[in-house]
Design a protein around this motif. Structure first.
Motif, PDB file in Angstrom:
ATOM      1  N   ASN A  73       6.934  -3.710  -2.850  1.00 27.36           N
ATOM      2  CA  ASN A  73       7.653  -3.961  -1.545  1.00 27.36           C
ATOM      3  C   ASN A  73       6.696  -5.278  -1.162  1.00 27.36           C
ATOM      4  OD1 ASN A  73       8.027  -4.412   0.986  1.00 27.36           O
ATOM      5  ND2 ASN A  73       7.830  -2.295   1.562  1.00 27.36           N
ATOM      6  N   VAL A  74       7.640  -6.393  -1.694  1.00 33.76           N
ATOM      7  CA  VAL A  74       7.218  -7.829  -1.289  1.00 33.76           C
ATOM      8  C   VAL A  74       6.807  -7.937   0.162  1.00 33.76           C
ATOM      9  CG1 VAL A  74       7.539 -10.100  -1.441  1.00 33.76           C
ATOM     10  CG2 VAL A  74       8.197  -8.572  -3.405  1.00 33.76           C
ATOM     11  N   ALA A  75       7.408  -7.684   1.101  1.00 29.71           N
ATOM     12  CA  ALA A  75       7.390  -7.853   2.286  1.00 29.71           C
ATOM     13  C   ALA A  75       5.888  -7.089   2.938  1.00 29.71           C
ATOM     14  CB  ALA A  75       8.232  -7.136   3.292  1.00 29.71           C
ATOM     15  N   LEU A  76       5.728  -5.968   2.320  1.00 27.90           N
ATOM     16  CA  LEU A  76       4.384  -5.142   2.674  1.00 27.90           C
ATOM     17  C   LEU A  76       3.050  -6.044   1.925  1.00 27.90           C
ATOM     18  CD1 LEU A  76       3.274  -2.502   4.081  1.00 27.90           C
ATOM     19  CD2 LEU A  76       3.692  -1.638   1.716  1.00 27.90           C
ATOM     20  N   ALA A  77       3.436  -6.416   0.831  1.00 28.89           N
ATOM     21  CA  ALA A  77       2.255  -7.073  -0.103  1.00 28.89           C
ATOM     22  C   ALA A  77       2.041  -8.507   0.620  1.00 28.89           C
ATOM     23  CB  ALA A  77       2.677  -7.395  -1.608  1.00 28.89           C
ATOM     24  N   MET A  78       2.843  -8.928   1.436  1.00 33.91           N
ATOM     25  CA  MET A  78       2.757 -10.351   1.983  1.00 33.91           C
ATOM     26  C   MET A  78       1.952 -10.112   3.415  1.00 33.91           C
ATOM     27  SD  MET A  78       3.679 -12.970   0.307  1.00 33.91           S
ATOM     28  CE  MET A  78       3.435 -13.996   1.702  1.00 33.91           C
ATOM     29  N   GLN A  79       1.650  -8.950   3.743  1.00 34.73           N
ATOM     30  CA  GLN A  79       0.957  -8.721   5.095  1.00 34.73           C
ATOM     31  C   GLN A  79      -0.509  -8.856   4.744  1.00 34.73           C
ATOM     32  OE1 GLN A  79       2.046  -5.030   6.784  1.00 34.73           O
ATOM     33  NE2 GLN A  79       4.136  -5.443   7.009  1.00 34.73           N
ATOM     34  N   GLU A  80      -1.125  -9.463   5.685  1.00 35.46           N
ATOM     35  CA  GLU A  80      -2.599  -9.452   5.583  1.00 35.46           C
ATOM     36  C   GLU A  80      -3.285  -8.235   5.523  1.00 35.46           C
ATOM     37  OE1 GLU A  80      -4.246 -12.323   8.434  1.00 35.46           O
ATOM     38  OE2 GLU A  80      -3.301 -13.993   7.618  1.00 35.46           O
ATOM     39  N   GLY A  81      -4.182  -8.148   4.614  1.00 38.41           N
ATOM     40  CA  GLY A  81      -4.852  -6.661   4.598  1.00 38.41           C
ATOM     41  C   GLY A  81      -4.311  -5.540   3.857  1.00 38.41           C
ATOM     42  N   TYR A  82      -2.998  -5.971   3.320  1.00 45.65           N
ATOM     43  CA  TYR A  82      -2.363  -4.952   2.281  1.00 45.65           C
ATOM     44  C   TYR A  82      -3.045  -5.410   0.922  1.00 45.65           C
ATOM     45  CZ  TYR A  82       0.529  -2.041  -0.490  1.00 45.65           C
ATOM     46  OH  TYR A  82       1.042  -1.148  -1.378  1.00 45.65           O
ATOM     47  N   SER A  83      -3.492  -4.070   0.313  1.00 45.77           N
ATOM     48  CA  SER A  83      -3.952  -4.329  -0.946  1.00 45.77           C
ATOM     49  C   SER A  83      -4.185  -2.936  -1.628  1.00 45.77           C
ATOM     50  CB  SER A  83      -5.516  -4.928  -0.918  1.00 45.77           C
ATOM     51  OG  SER A  83      -6.092  -4.755  -2.219  1.00 45.77           O
ATOM     52  N   THR A  84      -3.447  -3.057  -3.165  1.00 47.50           N
ATOM     53  CA  THR A  84      -3.870  -1.875  -3.984  1.00 47.50           C
ATOM     54  C   THR A  84      -4.837  -2.020  -4.642  1.00 47.50           C
ATOM     55  OG1 THR A  84      -2.369  -2.728  -5.420  1.00 47.50           O
ATOM     56  CG2 THR A  84      -1.317  -1.528  -3.668  1.00 47.50           C
ATOM     57  N   ALA A  85      -5.958  -2.844  -4.538  1.00 46.00           N
ATOM     58  CA  ALA A  85      -6.828  -3.016  -5.567  1.00 46.00           C
ATOM     59  C   ALA A  85      -7.637  -1.934  -5.448  1.00 46.00           C
ATOM     60  CB  ALA A  85      -7.784  -4.427  -5.047  1.00 46.00           C
ATOM     61  N   PRO A  86      -8.295  -1.589  -6.700  1.00 49.02           N
ATOM     62  CA  PRO A  86      -9.306  -0.435  -6.598  1.00 49.02           C
ATOM     63  C   PRO A  86     -10.514  -0.618  -6.260  1.00 49.02           C
ATOM     64  CG  PRO A  86      -8.647  -1.244  -9.024  1.00 49.02           C
ATOM     65  CD  PRO A  86      -7.784  -1.884  -8.070  1.00 49.02           C
ATOM     66  N   ASP A  87     -11.553   0.165  -6.138  1.00 53.51           N
ATOM     67  CA  ASP A  87     -12.807  -0.073  -5.738  1.00 53.51           C
ATOM     68  C   ASP A  87     -13.700  -0.985  -6.533  1.00 53.51           C
ATOM     69  OD1 ASP A  87     -12.524   1.170  -3.377  1.00 53.51           O
ATOM     70  OD2 ASP A  87     -13.643   2.971  -4.008  1.00 53.51           O
ATOM     71  N   ASN A  88     -13.518  -1.023  -7.887  1.00 50.24           N
ATOM     72  CA  ASN A  88     -14.154  -2.012  -8.814  1.00 50.24           C
ATOM     73  C   ASN A  88     -13.760  -3.202  -8.492  1.00 50.24           C
ATOM     74  OD1 ASN A  88     -11.424  -1.290 -10.084  1.00 50.24           O
ATOM     75  ND2 ASN A  88     -12.545  -2.477 -11.749  1.00 50.24           N
ATOM     76  N   VAL A  89     -12.578  -3.581  -8.075  1.00 46.88           N
ATOM     77  CA  VAL A  89     -12.097  -5.138  -7.801  1.00 46.88           C
ATOM     78  C   VAL A  89     -12.712  -5.408  -6.495  1.00 46.88           C
ATOM     79  CG1 VAL A  89     -10.207  -6.336  -7.144  1.00 46.88           C
ATOM     80  CG2 VAL A  89      -9.937  -4.946  -9.046  1.00 46.88           C
ATOM     81  N   ARG A  90     -12.940  -4.423  -5.594  1.00 47.30           N
ATOM     82  CA  ARG A  90     -13.777  -4.860  -4.237  1.00 47.30           C
ATOM     83  C   ARG A  90     -14.900  -4.993  -4.316  1.00 47.30           C
ATOM     84  NH1 ARG A  90     -10.394  -0.984  -1.414  1.00 47.30           N
ATOM     85  NH2 ARG A  90      -8.618  -2.248  -1.677  1.00 47.30           N
ATOM     86  N   SER A  91     -15.764  -4.360  -5.381  1.00 48.60           N
ATOM     87  CA  SER A  91     -17.171  -4.588  -5.580  1.00 48.60           C
ATOM     88  C   SER A  91     -17.179  -6.018  -6.431  1.00 48.60           C
ATOM     89  CB  SER A  91     -17.577  -3.645  -6.592  1.00 48.60           C
ATOM     90  OG  SER A  91     -17.244  -3.492  -7.702  1.00 48.60           O
TER      91      SER A  91
END
Ligand SMILES: Nc1ncnc2c1ncn2[C@@H]1O[C@H](COP(=O)(O)OP(=O)(O)OP(=O)(O)O)[C@@H](O)[C@H]1O
Ligand SMILES: [Mg+2]
Lengths: 118, 142
Positions: free
Chosen positions: B87-105
Motif C-alpha cells: 500500500n504505497v499511500a500507507l508507506a508514504m505516511q510518516e511513521g509507517y514502517s514494517t522494519a523489524p527490530d534488528n533494523v531499528r537497532s
C-alpha cells in the motif's frame, strides 16, 4: 564554538580528524535514530549519538556534518574510523551519557538549530 | 556542461551487507561536488538517494541505481526485485514502517524515509508490484 571546544567541554577523546578540530560549529543534534537525523536535521554540524555503525558516518556525511561525538564511551571500529577520515569528519568519544553531554553543550551556547522553539 | 551533455552513473546495490549501504549515494555526492553543482541540490540528491538506497538494502535485498546528471536536473532511478510495497499511500505516511527490530537497532525504521525522499526531491514516482519489485524515480532540479 569550535570542535576543539566541544572536546574540552565534554572531556572527550578525539579518535580521528584532529586536523579539523579548529572548525566552527553552531548547532548540534543528539539521536540514536539515523532516520530521524535524516528527516529532521537541517544545518546542524555536530551529531551526538550512542549508535556505533558505518551508517552513522554516512548519515553525517549526507548532512554535511563536521563532527560526531559517541556518548557513553562508545568506541568505533577501524572501518568506521577510516570512513570518517575519508569524509573529513572528526570523531570523538566521551564517557558522558547523551542527556548530560547535550546539556553541557547547550549550557555553553550550542543550540539545536531550526526546530521552531528557539 | 552543454545542453546535450549528460553523465550517467550506475550502481549495483548488494542486499546482504548493511555496512556498505550508502556507498553509492556517497560516491554520487562526491561526483556532484566535483562537478561544482549547487550545494543545496547536492544535499537534496544525497539525502533522497541515501534513503532510497537504505530502503533497497533493508526492505528489498538490494537492486540497482541509475543516476543521470543533466545540465538542469538530476534523475535517480532505483530499481529492485524485492517484495514490492503493498500500500504505497500507507508507506508514504510518516511513521509507517514494517522494519523489524534488528533494523531499528541499526538506527533505521522510523518510517521517515519515503516522506523524506518526497520532501527533498522535486518529483517522485513509485511503481511497485507485489512479488515483482519496486522502482522509485526521483528528480531534483539544479
Ligand atoms: N524498496 C522497497 N521495497 C519494499 N518495501 C519498501 C521499499 N521501500 C519502502 N518500503 C516499505 O515502505 C515502508 C516505509 O518506508 P520508509 O522508508 O518511509 O520507512 P522505513 O524504511 O521503514 O524507516 P526509515 O526510512 O525511517 O528508516 C517500509 O517500512 C517498507 O514496508
Ligand atoms: Mg526507509
Amino acid at each position: 564554538m569550535t570542535v576543539r571546544d566541544i572536546q574540552e567541554i565534554l572531556h572527550a577523546t578525539v579518535i580521528s580528524g584532529e586536523e579539523h578540530t579548529d572548525r566552527e560549529v553552531h548547532t548540534a543534534c543528539g539521536s540514536d535514530m539515523m532516520s530521524d537525523v535524516l528527516a529532521f536535521v537541517k544545518d546542524q554540524s555536530v551529531l551526538l549519538t550512542g549508535l556505533v555503525n558505518p551508517q552513522v558516518v554516512r548519515t553525517a556525511d549526507m548532512m554535511d556534518m563536521v563532527c560526531i561525538v559517541f556518548v557513553r564511551g562508545k568506541q568505533p571500529d577501524e572501518a568506521i574510523v577510516r570512513l570518517a577520515e575519508s569524509r573529513d569528519i572528526v570523531l570523538m568519544n566521551t564517557n558522558l551519557r547523551m542527556f548530560t553531554a547535550c546539556g553541557l553543550l547547550y549550557d555553553r551556547g550550542l543550540r539545536g538549530g531550526n526546530d521552531g522553539n528557539e | 556542461m552543454a545542453m546535450s551533455d549528460e553523465i550517467r552513473l550506475r550502481f549495483e546495490i548488494s542486499g546482504d551487507d548493511f555496512t556498505r549501504a550508502g556507498e553509492a549515494s556517497s560516491s554520487v555526492k562526491k561526483e556532484l561536488k566535483k562537478l561544482g553543482i549547487d550545494p543545496q541540490a547536492v544535499r537534496k540528491v544525497a539525502i533522497a538517494m541515501y534513503e532510497g538506497e537504505i530502503n533497497m538494502v533493508i526492505h528489498a535485498n538490494g537492486g540497482a541505481i541509475d543516476v543521470v546528471i543533466h545540465p538542469d536536473c538530476i534523475d535517480m532511478i532505483l530499481k529492485d526485485n524485492g517484495p514490492g510495497i503493498e500500500n504505497v499511500a500507507l508507506a508514504m505516511q510518516e511513521g509507517y514502517s514494517t522494519a523489524p527490530d534488528n533494523v531499528r537497532s541499526l538506527g533505521f525504521g522510523a518510517g521517515m524515509g519515503l516522506p523524506n525522499m518526497k520532501k527533498y526531491t522535486d518529483e517522485m514516482q513509485i511503481e511497485t508490484e507485489r512479488g515483482v519489485g519496486t522502482t522509485v524515480t526521483m528528480k531534483v532540479h539544479i
